[in-house]
Design a protein around this motif. Sequence first.
Motif, mmCIF file in Angstrom:
data_model
loop_
_atom_site.group_PDB
_atom_site.id
_atom_site.type_symbol
_atom_site.label_atom_id
_atom_site.label_comp_id
_atom_site.label_asym_id
_atom_site.label_seq_id
_atom_site.Cartn_x
_atom_site.Cartn_y
_atom_site.Cartn_z
ATOM 1 N N ASN A 37 0.820 -1.223 0.000
ATOM 2 C CA ASN A 37 0.000 0.000 0.000
ATOM 3 C C ASN A 37 0.850 1.269 0.000
ATOM 4 N N LYS A 38 1.983 1.207 -0.689
ATOM 5 C CA LYS A 38 2.851 2.372 -0.846
ATOM 6 C C LYS A 38 2.769 2.829 -2.306
ATOM 7 N N LEU A 39 2.146 3.985 -2.521
ATOM 8 C CA LEU A 39 1.870 4.429 -3.888
ATOM 9 C C LEU A 39 2.914 5.376 -4.467
ATOM 10 N N TYR A 40 3.446 6.261 -3.643
ATOM 11 C CA TYR A 40 4.315 7.310 -4.176
ATOM 12 C C TYR A 40 5.730 7.190 -3.630
ATOM 13 N N PRO A 41 6.718 7.534 -4.504
ATOM 14 C CA PRO A 41 6.580 8.138 -5.843
ATOM 15 C C PRO A 41 6.410 7.127 -6.974
ATOM 16 N N GLN A 42 6.199 5.855 -6.655
ATOM 17 C CA GLN A 42 6.179 4.812 -7.678
ATOM 18 C C GLN A 42 5.070 5.020 -8.715
ATOM 19 N N LEU A 43 3.862 5.382 -8.265
ATOM 20 C CA LEU A 43 2.747 5.521 -9.198
ATOM 21 C C LEU A 43 2.982 6.646 -10.191
ATOM 22 N N SER A 44 3.448 7.788 -9.715
ATOM 23 C CA SER A 44 3.693 8.914 -10.623
ATOM 24 C C SER A 44 4.831 8.597 -11.587
ATOM 25 N N ASP A 45 5.848 7.869 -11.119
ATOM 26 C CA ASP A 45 6.960 7.479 -11.984
ATOM 27 C C ASP A 45 6.477 6.532 -13.079
ATOM 28 N N LEU A 46 5.629 5.590 -12.713
ATOM 29 C CA LEU A 46 5.094 4.632 -13.676
ATOM 30 C C LEU A 46 4.215 5.325 -14.712
ATOM 31 N N SER A 215 -5.113 2.447 8.110
ATOM 32 C CA SER A 215 -3.764 2.548 8.683
ATOM 33 C C SER A 215 -2.740 2.272 7.584
ATOM 34 N N PHE A 216 -2.753 3.110 6.566
ATOM 35 C CA PHE A 216 -1.834 2.976 5.439
ATOM 36 C C PHE A 216 -0.592 3.826 5.688
ATOM 37 N N PRO A 217 0.499 3.556 4.959
ATOM 38 C CA PRO A 217 1.702 4.391 5.100
ATOM 39 C C PRO A 217 1.379 5.861 4.843
ATOM 40 N N VAL A 218 1.869 6.723 5.708
ATOM 41 C CA VAL A 218 1.516 8.140 5.621
ATOM 42 C C VAL A 218 2.253 8.834 4.481
ATOM 43 N N GLU A 219 3.574 8.794 4.503
ATOM 44 C CA GLU A 219 4.353 9.558 3.527
ATOM 45 C C GLU A 219 4.148 9.059 2.103
ATOM 46 N N GLU A 220 4.019 7.743 1.937
ATOM 47 C CA GLU A 220 3.935 7.165 0.595
ATOM 48 C C GLU A 220 2.516 7.136 0.036
ATOM 49 N N THR A 221 1.502 7.243 0.896
ATOM 50 C CA THR A 221 0.131 7.079 0.406
ATOM 51 C C THR A 221 -0.845 8.100 0.990
ATOM 52 N N LEU A 222 -1.030 8.089 2.295
ATOM 53 C CA LEU A 222 -2.078 8.925 2.885
ATOM 54 C C LEU A 222 -1.839 10.415 2.655
ATOM 55 N N LEU A 223 -0.626 10.883 2.901
ATOM 56 C CA LEU A 223 -0.355 12.314 2.754
ATOM 57 C C LEU A 223 -0.496 12.785 1.308
#
Length: 239
Positions: A37-46, A215-223
């Motif tokens: 459940n860690k989206l960024y910065p991976q999603l924007s890079d993809l 309860s997802f990762p804050v820096e990589e997803t929630l924020l």
Amino acid sequence: MKQLSETWFAEGFIDFELKKYTLLSYLQQINQYFDANKLYPQLSDLIFHYNNIVAFRENKKYLQEHFPKKLTGIQIEKLQVLYEQMIEDNELMQELEDIIHFSAGKMKTTISNGTEIYEFVEENLTITPIGILPLDIQEGYFFLSAGNNKATRVYQYRLSIFEKHNENFRAIKTSYIEMMQRSMVNTYENIKYDLIKTRSDLPNPAVYSIETELSFPVEETLLPIAKRSLVKFISQASA
């Protein structure tokens, strides 16, 4: 995480199996982050890489308009030269078309996986103004609370407008202030009052709470999603 270069599909020996291996290795890493459940910065890079190969496939003449922060002039020129080579070399053209067709499909599927997580988080965010909002809501604070605990992250935000392709877009700049513990006594309203009392630069700020039970990762997803959702919320309120 091992990164793809901006022109990975056009570099070195252009071979379908080699590029396929390179891409699948990259996507495997991306999916490992998504599984956590860690989206960024991976999603924007993809998404950047997907748009890049699609633009190349469609022979966009001015690639720099689409990727001004990523591609250098040399890389843009390299893509243009390579496209011209494709026209002249049927075998090379077919190999590149196979690479791009395969890559676009695989990337699109992985982007969909990330988008599902994004939309799930977005749907589970609740944004609420704290107290009476001022006329100017382009600057203020937001409180980010996740899970069942009372820990609240306090951020200052500022919205700005920038123009791209003759359209106006809103950007948000944030800075972390501190972590606060909410209680029956220390409510959102009290935290807002303390901020006004101790930080004179914003005497009448707009303040929002952004809450989720996830309860997802804050820096990589929630924020990142909270910031985008707040921009959307404020934009709709200002319309």
